[in-house]
Enzyme design. Structure first.
Site, PDB file in Angstrom:
ATOM      1  N   ASP A 176      12.525  -2.012  -7.046  1.00  0.00           N
ATOM      2  CA  ASP A 176      13.633  -2.448  -7.912  1.00  0.00           C
ATOM      3  C   ASP A 176      13.473  -3.924  -8.265  1.00  0.00           C
ATOM      4  O   ASP A 176      13.617  -4.332  -9.421  1.00  0.00           O
ATOM      5  CB  ASP A 176      14.983  -2.250  -7.204  1.00  0.00           C
ATOM      6  CG  ASP A 176      15.542  -0.848  -7.399  1.00  0.00           C
ATOM      7  OD1 ASP A 176      14.947  -0.067  -8.156  1.00  0.00           O
ATOM      8  OD2 ASP A 176      16.581  -0.554  -6.783  1.00  0.00           O
ATOM      9  N   ALA A 212       0.835  -1.202   0.000  1.00  0.00           N
ATOM     10  CA  ALA A 212       0.000   0.000   0.000  1.00  0.00           C
ATOM     11  C   ALA A 212       0.873   1.257   0.000  1.00  0.00           C
ATOM     12  O   ALA A 212       1.273   1.749   1.064  1.00  0.00           O
ATOM     13  CB  ALA A 212      -0.939  -0.010   1.206  1.00  0.00           C
ATOM     14  N   GLY A 269       0.883   9.324  -6.767  1.00  0.00           N
ATOM     15  CA  GLY A 269       1.133   8.201  -7.643  1.00  0.00           C
ATOM     16  C   GLY A 269       2.620   8.090  -7.910  1.00  0.00           C
ATOM     17  O   GLY A 269       3.374   7.517  -7.128  1.00  0.00           O
ATOM     18  N   GLN A 302       5.435 -10.533 -47.086  1.00  0.00           N
ATOM     19  CA  GLN A 302       6.601  -9.908 -46.466  1.00  0.00           C
ATOM     20  C   GLN A 302       6.237  -8.903 -45.371  1.00  0.00           C
ATOM     21  O   GLN A 302       6.978  -8.770 -44.388  1.00  0.00           O
ATOM     22  CB  GLN A 302       7.475  -9.248 -47.534  1.00  0.00           C
ATOM     23  CG  GLN A 302       8.236 -10.253 -48.391  1.00  0.00           C
ATOM     24  CD  GLN A 302       9.176  -9.576 -49.364  1.00  0.00           C
ATOM     25  OE1 GLN A 302       8.990  -8.406 -49.728  1.00  0.00           O
ATOM     26  NE2 GLN A 302      10.201 -10.289 -49.796  1.00  0.00           N
ATOM     27  N   GLY A 328      -9.342  -8.660 -38.383  1.00  0.00           N
ATOM     28  CA  GLY A 328     -10.634  -8.598 -37.700  1.00  0.00           C
ATOM     29  C   GLY A 328     -10.731  -9.588 -36.563  1.00  0.00           C
ATOM     30  O   GLY A 328     -11.335  -9.301 -35.518  1.00  0.00           O
ATOM     31  N   ARG A 384      -4.007 -18.878 -41.854  1.00  0.00           N
ATOM     32  CA  ARG A 384      -4.855 -17.885 -42.518  1.00  0.00           C
ATOM     33  C   ARG A 384      -4.332 -17.607 -43.932  1.00  0.00           C
ATOM     34  O   ARG A 384      -3.143 -17.299 -44.110  1.00  0.00           O
ATOM     35  CB  ARG A 384      -4.854 -16.592 -41.701  1.00  0.00           C
ATOM     36  CG  ARG A 384      -5.565 -15.418 -42.333  1.00  0.00           C
ATOM     37  CD  ARG A 384      -7.051 -15.625 -42.435  1.00  0.00           C
ATOM     38  NE  ARG A 384      -7.718 -14.385 -42.802  1.00  0.00           N
ATOM     39  CZ  ARG A 384      -8.983 -14.322 -43.205  1.00  0.00           C
ATOM     40  NH1 ARG A 384      -9.706 -15.435 -43.297  1.00  0.00           N
ATOM     41  NH2 ARG A 384      -9.526 -13.161 -43.510  1.00  0.00           N
ATOM     42  N   GLU A 433       4.236  -0.476 -10.897  1.00  0.00           N
ATOM     43  CA  GLU A 433       5.656  -0.614 -10.523  1.00  0.00           C
ATOM     44  C   GLU A 433       6.479   0.565 -11.055  1.00  0.00           C
ATOM     45  O   GLU A 433       7.684   0.458 -11.258  1.00  0.00           O
ATOM     46  CB  GLU A 433       6.258  -1.933 -11.042  1.00  0.00           C
ATOM     47  CG  GLU A 433       5.449  -3.165 -10.728  1.00  0.00           C
ATOM     48  CD  GLU A 433       5.672  -3.681  -9.320  1.00  0.00           C
ATOM     49  OE1 GLU A 433       6.563  -3.174  -8.643  1.00  0.00           O
ATOM     50  OE2 GLU A 433       4.943  -4.593  -8.919  1.00  0.00           O
ATOM     51  N   ARG A 473      10.228  -4.666 -10.358  1.00  0.00           N
ATOM     52  CA  ARG A 473      10.314  -4.273 -11.767  1.00  0.00           C
ATOM     53  C   ARG A 473      10.933  -5.375 -12.624  1.00  0.00           C
ATOM     54  O   ARG A 473      10.541  -5.569 -13.775  1.00  0.00           O
ATOM     55  CB  ARG A 473      11.112  -2.973 -11.885  1.00  0.00           C
ATOM     56  CG  ARG A 473      10.323  -1.759 -11.442  1.00  0.00           C
ATOM     57  CD  ARG A 473      11.171  -0.542 -11.180  1.00  0.00           C
ATOM     58  NE  ARG A 473      10.319   0.535 -10.686  1.00  0.00           N
ATOM     59  CZ  ARG A 473      10.734   1.568  -9.970  1.00  0.00           C
ATOM     60  NH1 ARG A 473      12.018   1.651  -9.636  1.00  0.00           N
ATOM     61  NH2 ARG A 473       9.890   2.497  -9.552  1.00  0.00           N
ATOM     62  N   ILE A 497      -1.923  -8.514 -37.219  1.00  0.00           N
ATOM     63  CA  ILE A 497      -1.728  -9.771 -37.952  1.00  0.00           C
ATOM     64  C   ILE A 497      -3.018 -10.594 -37.973  1.00  0.00           C
ATOM     65  O   ILE A 497      -3.385 -11.173 -38.998  1.00  0.00           O
ATOM     66  CB  ILE A 497      -0.570 -10.571 -37.332  1.00  0.00           C
ATOM     67  CG1 ILE A 497       0.764  -9.862 -37.626  1.00  0.00           C
ATOM     68  CG2 ILE A 497      -0.537 -12.004 -37.854  1.00  0.00           C
ATOM     69  CD1 ILE A 497       1.946 -10.407 -36.862  1.00  0.00           C
TER      70      ILE A 497
END
Length: 386
Positions: free
Chosen positions: A244, A123, A130, A283, A344, A272, A367, A247, A341
């Site tokens: 630290d 907490a 923040g 490509q 839809g 697909r 973090e 993270r 990629i």
């Protein structure tokens, strides 16, 4: 000490199967219910996942940072909500106690944290605090309880606290003196059942459904003096050390999610077809796959190298910030490519890509935001002379 190679390989294999066979099939259900099933949580306890980072003498697995990051990569290959179920016990919810707790405090709490008997939360964040984490307004004042024992009266509100709805123990950062900034902040262990502790309703979030965050309010809560972590004024330093480490763990999760997304993209692109051939043969699709794979490999290398350096005793404040910054931004770009990629289908819930796209957005915020990581990287670079 690291686990022997065979034992660690067995652990990785077990977690990989658990993720693939048990967790991934439940992703849609967890998203819909906004809850991780109780039987899955029980299985996590049996696997020892709540005690990954806690020493064996307290019932944990006692993994090194490098081992923990390798496990986190595996756990990243499913919705992050599953990892969050025990993530606070492994990271920010327990590490203040690991780093600064007294032998008595550790003996009282760590075995139950490692077993998953209790859930922990960290907490620090407040409604008006923040990124400027040294500006906490939650305050404690010395007092006596009804029996004449020394206590601290804790008052204030913490916001966006992960696992607050289930937590039985909070590591709370609060102001103990009049000194400005971090120098006036101290750390406390605060059990949920103390008078004056109340938990708000869980927030409705953009992603990571199943991992709850909520406000925690303290109203003249009497915290025994024996529950202070470290000396008065050391809370901010403890918090930064905890972050630290956290993270690096989050960076590893980002790598795992990216690798999952890339694997899903490769499988889809091979199946697909457009213009008479699989889209994997086009490509521009290959370019997105190449960029995503390159960034994921770079993030993996940075995370594991930094974890090894931390295990060796090096100061990795800058490197951990760089790993968090790069990996969290990387996985956002990979998720964006994945939606593209899939086309839809990537925008439709059935495929799970849009869910992960929403899930990974949080990694750039908690973090420490990407902007905070940039400041840390720049500060440490200047301090070290380039």
């Amino acid at each position: 000490m690291p686990l022997d190679a065979d034992t660690f390989d067995t652990l990785i294999g077990t977690i990989r199967r658990f993720v693939t066979e048990r967790l991934r099939p439940l992703e849609g259900a967890v998203e819909e219910a906004d809850e991780v099933p109780a039987d899955v949580v029980a299985e996590m306890r049996e696997l020892g996942l709540f005690g990954l980072s806690i020493a064996g003498e307290y019932g944990g697995l006692g993994l090194t940072m490098l081992e923990e990051c390798k496990v986190a990569i595996e756990l990243g290959r499913t919705t992050p909500a599953f990892r969050s179920t025990f993530g606070t016990n492994v990271g920010i919810g327990s590490q203040g106690l690991v780093l600064a707790g007294t032998p008595a405090q550790k003996a009282e709490w760590l075995p139950r944290i490692a077993s998953g008997e209790i859930i922990t939360s960290f907490a620090l964040t407040e409604p008006d605090v923040g990124s400027d984490s040294g500006a906490v307004k939650t305050r404690v004042v010395r007092a006596k309880d009804e029996n004449g024992a020394d206590v601290y009266r804790l008052s204030g509100t913490k916001r966006y606290i992960t696992n607050a709805d289930k937590a039985q123990l909070f590591t709370v950062m609060a102001r103990t003196g009049d000194e400005p900034g971090g120098r006036g902040v101290s750390a406390f262990l605060v059990p949920r059942d103390l008078p004056g502790v109340s938990i708000g309703e869980p927030e409705k979030k953009m992603g990571q459904k199943g991992a709850k965050v909520a406000d925690v309010t303290f109203d003249e809560t009497p915290v025994p003096a024996a529950y202070r972590l470290g000396a008065e004024g050391e809370g901010f330093r403890i918090a930064m050390q905890v972050l630290d480490r956290g993270r690096l763990h989050i960076s590893a999760v980002c790598v795992g999610v990216a690798e999952r997304l890339i694997a899903d993209c490769v499988a889809y692109a091979r199946e697909r077809k457009q213009f008479g051939k699989p889209i994997a043969e086009h490509q521009l699709i290959q370019a997105m796959l190449a960029d995503s794979k390159t960034e994921a490999l770079a993030a993996r290398a940075l995370v594991l190298e930094t974890a090894a350096a931390k295990d060796a005793g090096a100061n990795t404040t800058m490197e951990a910030a760089a790993a968090k910054y790069f990996a969290s931004e990387m996985v956002g770009r990979v998720a964006d490519c994945a939606v593209q990629i899939f086309g839809g289908a990537g925008y439709i819930a059935d495929y799970g890509i849009e869910r992960l796209y929403r899930d990974v957005r949080l990694f750039r915020i908690y973090e420490g935001t990407s902007q905070i990581q940039q400041l840390i990287i720049a500060r440490e670079t200047l301090k070290r002379g380039g």
